[in-house]
Each structure stands twice: as structure tokens, then as C-alpha cells.
Scaffold this motif. Structure first.
Motif, PDB file in Angstrom:
ATOM      1  N   ARG A 130       0.840  -1.206   0.000  1.00  0.00           N
ATOM      2  CA  ARG A 130       0.000   0.000   0.000  1.00  0.00           C
ATOM      3  C   ARG A 130       0.873   1.254   0.000  1.00  0.00           C
ATOM      4  O   ARG A 130       0.617   2.201  -0.738  1.00  0.00           O
ATOM      5  N   LYS A 131       1.926   1.252   0.792  1.00  0.00           N
ATOM      6  CA  LYS A 131       2.838   2.396   0.830  1.00  0.00           C
ATOM      7  C   LYS A 131       3.517   2.569  -0.531  1.00  0.00           C
ATOM      8  O   LYS A 131       3.632   3.690  -1.037  1.00  0.00           O
ATOM      9  N   ILE A 167       1.133   4.193  -2.994  1.00  0.00           N
ATOM     10  CA  ILE A 167       0.984   5.629  -2.746  1.00  0.00           C
ATOM     11  C   ILE A 167       2.213   6.387  -3.238  1.00  0.00           C
ATOM     12  O   ILE A 167       2.096   7.441  -3.874  1.00  0.00           O
ATOM     13  N   ASN A 204       2.161   9.259  -6.013  1.00  0.00           N
ATOM     14  CA  ASN A 204       2.737  10.568  -5.738  1.00  0.00           C
ATOM     15  C   ASN A 204       3.788  10.922  -6.779  1.00  0.00           C
ATOM     16  O   ASN A 204       3.807  12.038  -7.301  1.00  0.00           O
ATOM     17  N   VAL A 225       4.651   9.191   4.416  1.00  0.00           N
ATOM     18  CA  VAL A 225       3.333   8.662   4.055  1.00  0.00           C
ATOM     19  C   VAL A 225       2.605   8.267   5.323  1.00  0.00           C
ATOM     20  O   VAL A 225       3.170   7.609   6.203  1.00  0.00           O
ATOM     21  N   PHE A 259      -1.587   7.013   6.630  1.00  0.00           N
ATOM     22  CA  PHE A 259      -2.899   6.559   6.174  1.00  0.00           C
ATOM     23  C   PHE A 259      -3.964   6.962   7.176  1.00  0.00           C
ATOM     24  O   PHE A 259      -3.736   6.938   8.378  1.00  0.00           O
ATOM     25  N   ALA A 267      -4.843   8.430   2.005  1.00  0.00           N
ATOM     26  CA  ALA A 267      -3.412   8.491   2.307  1.00  0.00           C
ATOM     27  C   ALA A 267      -2.933   9.925   2.172  1.00  0.00           C
ATOM     28  O   ALA A 267      -3.423  10.685   1.327  1.00  0.00           O
ATOM     29  N   PHE A 305      -4.482  11.541  -1.086  1.00  0.00           N
ATOM     30  CA  PHE A 305      -5.006  10.590  -2.055  1.00  0.00           C
ATOM     31  C   PHE A 305      -6.175   9.817  -1.470  1.00  0.00           C
ATOM     32  O   PHE A 305      -6.182   9.519  -0.270  1.00  0.00           O
ATOM     33  N   ARG A 315      -8.674   6.307  -2.431  1.00  0.00           N
ATOM     34  CA  ARG A 315      -8.699   5.115  -3.271  1.00  0.00           C
ATOM     35  C   ARG A 315     -10.116   4.871  -3.768  1.00  0.00           C
ATOM     36  O   ARG A 315     -11.072   4.895  -2.987  1.00  0.00           O
ATOM     37  N   TRP A 362      -5.411   4.841  -6.522  1.00  0.00           N
ATOM     38  CA  TRP A 362      -5.159   5.981  -5.651  1.00  0.00           C
ATOM     39  C   TRP A 362      -5.144   7.257  -6.487  1.00  0.00           C
ATOM     40  O   TRP A 362      -4.363   7.382  -7.432  1.00  0.00           O
TER      41      TRP A 362
END
Length: 142
Positions: A5-6, A9, A13, A77, A79, A85, A116, A118, A123
Motif C-alpha cells: 500500500r505504501k 501511494i 505521488n 506517508v 494513512f 493516504a 489521495f 482510493r 489511488w
């Protein structure tokens, strides 16, 4: 924190900066959530609201920007639940100096917050706020 997930993102980005550097308005439009509540605050400007207004602003930015490159530092980052995020970073900018020859560059710095959300497309940006960092030269302090 979930590494996948990171990573997703951070990729989303980076796509924002790839779009700016490449002057790719189609990519930039695709990165924003297609919602009326999106917000973009360009450095030193008032907030812009809505997908169409934000897209037009990026068209103008890209049409009036020559060479530009971003070196991101202090990237963080976080969440807020499963579907939101927040990325904060320092944008170290190298750009063509306005009013100078094409081989003259200027630097600058801004701090950015990119939010962001989802959805079914992945995202997407909901909010972006970049604020210039005032750099005080030695001897300019009061």
C-alpha cells in the motif's frame, strides 16, 4: 504499515511529479479524483475547487513552464483508514529561470501535502497544497 500500500501511494505521488516535469496534462487529469470536492493550492495562490477548475489550472501551469525538475526529500506517508493516504514532502525545484536564456536555471523549495483517496481506478489525488519555503540569505535576517 503495509509495504504494498505504501509503495502504491509513493508511485501515485511520483506520477504527479512525472506529469509536471513532462508537461503531460492528460496524465495530470487522470491522477485526480473526478469529484467536485477536489482542491488544489498552487504555491502562493488561492485554493481551486472542482476537477474541471483544477485541470484548467494545470493546463495553464504546464503551458507556461519550461524546464522543471523536482527532487523530493523528507517524504512521509500516513494513512487515514483504508481509503485515504497523506503524503508530505519537500519539493526542491530546479527550473528554467524566467526571462533568462534557456541554459540559465533557478532553484526553489516548497513543502507539499498530497492527499489521495482510493476508488475503483486506484489511488487518486483529492487535495494538493504546496507552499513556498522562504529562504533567508545570510545577512538578510532582521
Amino acid at each position: 504499515m503495509d509495504d504494498d500500500r505504501k509503495r502504491a501511494i509513493l508511485n501515485a505521488n511520483q506520477s504527479v511529479y512525472d506529469a509536471i516535469e513532462g508537461g503531460d496534462i492528460d496524465l495530470m487529469r487522470s491522477l485526480w479524483a473526478d469529484r467536485d470536492d477536489v482542491v488544489c493550492v498552487h504555491p502562493g495562490a488561492e485554493p481551486l475547487r472542482g476537477h474541471a477548475t483544477v485541470s484548467r489550472s494545470w493546463s495553464m501551469v504546464m503551458a507556461n513552464t519550461g524546464y522543471i525538475q523536482f527532487f523530493l526529500t523528507d517524504v512521509s506517508v500516513s494513512f487515514a483508514g483504508d481509503d485515504t493516504a497523506i503524503v508530505t514532502c519537500t519539493e526542491n525545484v530546479l527550473a528554467e529561470a524566467e526571462g533568462e536564456s534557456a541554459d540559465t536555471f533557478a532553484g526553489g523549495k516548497a513543502v507539499a501535502t498530497n492527499v489521495f483517496v482510493r476508488d475503483r481506478r486506484g489511488w487518486l489525488l483529492l487535495m494538493r497544497h504546496a507552499s513556498p519555503v522562504v529562504i533567508v540569505e545570510e545577512g538578510d535576517e532582521e
